[in-house]
Design a protein around this motif. Structure first.
Motif, short mmCIF file in Angstrom:
data_model
loop_
_atom_site.label_atom_id
_atom_site.label_comp_id
_atom_site.label_asym_id
_atom_site.label_seq_id
_atom_site.Cartn_x
_atom_site.Cartn_y
_atom_site.Cartn_z
N ASP A 146 36.81 37.34 -24.49
CA ASP A 146 35.49 37.35 -24.55
C ASP A 146 35.49 39.01 -24.81
O ASP A 146 35.75 40.10 -24.20
N GLY A 147 34.43 39.37 -25.75
CA GLY A 147 33.76 40.96 -25.90
C GLY A 147 32.86 41.26 -24.99
O GLY A 147 33.08 40.96 -23.54
N ARG A 148 31.56 41.54 -25.22
CA ARG A 148 30.53 41.95 -24.30
C ARG A 148 29.66 40.64 -23.87
O ARG A 148 29.49 40.85 -22.68
N ILE A 149 29.68 39.61 -24.67
CA ILE A 149 29.06 38.50 -24.25
C ILE A 149 29.83 37.33 -23.78
O ILE A 149 30.72 37.24 -24.52
N PRO A 150 29.44 36.70 -22.62
CA PRO A 150 30.37 35.54 -22.24
C PRO A 150 30.27 34.36 -23.15
O PRO A 150 29.31 33.92 -23.78
N GLY A 151 31.76 34.01 -23.68
CA GLY A 151 31.69 32.96 -24.77
C GLY A 151 31.59 33.40 -26.15
O GLY A 151 31.74 32.59 -26.96
N ASP A 152 31.73 34.74 -26.65
CA ASP A 152 31.66 35.09 -27.70
C ASP A 152 32.87 35.09 -28.55
O ASP A 152 32.99 35.29 -29.75
N ARG A 153 34.06 35.32 -27.88
CA ARG A 153 35.35 35.41 -28.24
C ARG A 153 35.61 36.38 -29.17
O ARG A 153 36.29 36.29 -30.35
N ALA A 154 35.09 37.47 -28.94
CA ALA A 154 35.00 38.91 -29.87
C ALA A 154 36.26 39.72 -29.51
O ALA A 154 36.57 40.33 -30.24
N SER A 155 37.08 39.55 -28.50
CA SER A 155 38.18 40.23 -28.30
C SER A 155 39.42 39.90 -28.97
O SER A 155 39.85 38.80 -28.89
N SER A 156 40.16 40.73 -29.51
CA SER A 156 41.22 40.54 -30.23
C SER A 156 42.69 40.69 -28.99
O SER A 156 43.73 40.39 -29.57
N CYS A 157 42.31 41.10 -27.86
CA CYS A 157 43.35 41.32 -27.03
C CYS A 157 44.18 40.17 -26.55
O CYS A 157 45.37 40.02 -26.77
N GLY A 158 43.47 39.31 -26.12
CA GLY A 158 43.94 37.82 -25.86
C GLY A 158 45.21 37.83 -24.66
O GLY A 158 45.96 37.14 -24.27
N GLY A 159 45.19 39.09 -23.64
CA GLY A 159 46.06 39.26 -22.53
C GLY A 159 45.65 38.51 -21.10
O GLY A 159 44.34 38.06 -21.26
N ARG A 160 46.54 38.45 -20.32
CA ARG A 160 46.24 37.66 -19.12
C ARG A 160 45.29 38.50 -18.36
O ARG A 160 45.57 39.95 -18.09
N MET A 161 44.19 38.10 -17.76
CA MET A 161 43.48 38.93 -16.75
C MET A 161 43.49 38.25 -15.33
O MET A 161 43.57 36.87 -15.27
N THR A 162 43.94 39.17 -14.31
CA THR A 162 44.23 38.79 -13.23
C THR A 162 42.96 39.18 -12.26
O THR A 162 42.55 40.06 -12.39
N ALA A 163 42.63 38.42 -11.07
CA ALA A 163 41.58 38.82 -10.42
C ALA A 163 42.13 39.76 -9.36
O ALA A 163 42.87 39.63 -8.57
N VAL A 164 41.41 40.82 -9.39
CA VAL A 164 41.75 42.11 -8.61
C VAL A 164 40.94 42.45 -7.52
O VAL A 164 41.11 42.87 -6.34
N SER A 165 39.57 41.83 -7.34
CA SER A 165 38.64 42.20 -6.61
C SER A 165 37.24 41.30 -6.59
O SER A 165 37.32 40.55 -7.44
N LEU A 166 36.54 41.37 -5.62
CA LEU A 166 35.20 40.61 -5.48
C LEU A 166 34.15 41.65 -5.43
O LEU A 166 34.35 42.52 -4.74
N THR A 167 32.91 41.46 -5.64
CA THR A 167 31.72 42.13 -5.68
C THR A 167 30.51 41.26 -5.65
O THR A 167 30.76 39.89 -5.95
N ALA A 168 29.55 41.70 -5.12
CA ALA A 168 28.36 40.90 -5.14
C ALA A 168 27.16 41.56 -5.70
O ALA A 168 26.98 42.62 -5.86
N ARG A 169 26.11 40.66 -6.24
CA ARG A 169 24.90 41.15 -6.74
C ARG A 169 24.00 41.09 -5.74
O ARG A 169 24.16 40.70 -4.64
N ASP A 170 22.86 41.86 -6.16
CA ASP A 170 21.99 41.94 -5.06
C ASP A 170 21.29 40.53 -4.46
O ASP A 170 20.84 40.48 -3.48
N ASP A 171 21.37 39.57 -5.33
CA ASP A 171 20.79 38.24 -4.61
C ASP A 171 21.94 37.37 -4.06
O ASP A 171 21.62 36.42 -3.58
N GLY A 172 23.13 38.16 -3.79
CA GLY A 172 23.94 37.39 -2.95
C GLY A 172 25.07 36.58 -3.59
O GLY A 172 25.88 35.98 -3.10
N GLU A 173 24.87 36.70 -5.03
CA GLU A 173 25.94 35.87 -5.82
C GLU A 173 27.41 36.77 -5.84
O GLU A 173 27.25 38.01 -6.09
#
Length: 136
Positions: free
Chosen positions: A61-88
């Protein structure tokens, strides 16, 4: 981790996401990390972008989730967690190919043990106390 109900909760609209190599829509995809079949239907989010078992993703994905605009295609690993103001909670993924960072919403069926391992990773670092004292 269930999301807290908020007065100004963000409503997500369903997107037609193309999952197959030929651009076809589907109801499952194969994880790039653990190779398990993953359903695209996820509780708590309108579209799934990572494996609920190993939390790995693919850089499509590029800037918008689901747009499939990125040409990279590499593996993305989870490196950290963060939280929004609403607790999500959000997973921070880093691409192994290009180094890009992306924040992704966690889903209701994500592996709680894997999420907690990522959340407590900074506490397991023995140098953390020294760095905190030197920062004072």
């Amino acid at each position: 981790m269930p999301r807290r109900k908020s007065r100004n909760a963000r409503a997500q609209r369903r997107k037609d996401v193309l999952h197959g190599p030929g651009g076809e829509t589907g109801d499952a995809f194969r994880c790039v990390g653990c190779r398990m079949a993953v359903s695209v239907v996820a509780p708590g989010t309108a579209h799934r972008n990572h494996c609920p078992h190993c939390l790995a993703s693919r850089h499509v994905d590029g800037r918008i989730p689901g747009d499939r605009a990125s040409s990279c295609g590499g593996r993305m690993t989870a490196v950290s967690l963060t939280a929004r103001d609403d607790g999500e909670w959000l997973l921070v993924h880093q691409c192994a190919a290009c180094g890009a960072l992306k924040a992704n919403r966690i889903a209701g069926d994500d592996n709680a043990l894997a999420l907690m391992r990522i959340a407590v990773r900074p506490l397991a670092d023995p140098r953390l106390g020294r760095r905190a004292l030197l920062a004072l």
